[in-house]
Design an enzyme around this catalytic site. Sequence first.
Site, PDB file in Angstrom:
ATOM      1  N   GLY A  17       0.937  -1.022  -0.122  1.00 23.88           N
ATOM      2  CA  GLY A  17       0.211   0.259  -0.201  1.00 23.88           C
ATOM      3  C   GLY A  17       0.796   1.236  -0.287  1.00 23.88           C
ATOM      4  N   ARG A  38       5.859  -6.741  10.133  1.00 19.59           N
ATOM      5  CA  ARG A  38       5.827  -8.128  10.310  1.00 19.59           C
ATOM      6  C   ARG A  38       6.625  -8.848   9.727  1.00 19.59           C
ATOM      7  NH1 ARG A  38       0.739  -8.609  13.538  1.00 19.59           N
ATOM      8  NH2 ARG A  38      -0.242  -7.716  11.662  1.00 19.59           N
ATOM      9  N   TYR A 159     -11.910   4.098  16.058  1.00 27.65           N
ATOM     10  CA  TYR A 159     -10.263   4.237  14.754  1.00 27.65           C
ATOM     11  C   TYR A 159     -10.264   5.684  14.571  1.00 27.65           C
ATOM     12  CZ  TYR A 159      -8.049   4.889  10.428  1.00 27.65           C
ATOM     13  OH  TYR A 159      -7.438   5.144   9.463  1.00 27.65           O
TER      14      TYR A 159
END
Length: 253
Positions: A17, A38, A159
């Site tokens: 992205g 990760r 969020y």
Amino acid sequence: MERWVGRVALVTGASVGIGNATARALVQHGMKVVGCARDVDKIRETAAELQQAGAAGQLYPVQCDLTVEAEIRAMFDNIEAEHGGVDVCTNNAGLAVKASLLSGSFEAFRTMTDVNILAPTLCTQLAVQQMRKREVDDGHIITLNSMSGHRIYLGMAFYGMTKFAMTAMTEGLRRELREMKSHIRATCISPGLVETEFALRMNKDDPQKARDLYANTQCMQAKDIADAVLYVLGAPPHVEINDIWMRPTEQTT
């Protein structure tokens, strides 16, 4: 961008992205880019592709779980040992979990807090420490925020809370840097709808919903946001761009 050639940038969430597009753009403009995630396999693939294409800079993949403080600190220690320190810190990594205020799980709230607030705050703190230790006075902290850092979307209030925190962090950072008489700059970039894996991950229980969301609007692409990062970095030293709001032309909210 000429003054950034050969200098060191960190991009978090660089595997896919916006983070991947940003890492590519900075390497193509001659920077040494540490890209962390990760899962670093995709970053390694990008690094090999850029090297094969003869890019002016280089991408260095680093594995780091941004929910673990010790791993973030170890990453910065490694950057200092291998590259001298960070000149540009791009806080890109972020996520959304579908969790309303009244029914969302504490685990979902904790995950969004760790990734969206605590990780970029710690990365910012450590980056500025490295800059000041080396007397770097023209460094830059860029945080990929969201339009949700400026308005609330129904069902996504928590969020939004994490992204409002990034709006506050950037302004608080700017003021603290001015108090220190530093010329290190602080910027938020707040995109609306971008066609990446973000919505697919958020709607992993109903991926068609994410596909429909992207299909119904001519979305921005990751490269559009990477271009904004280049614009911010390319501004003359006496100009500090504090926030950029970006939406697809067709987006109404």
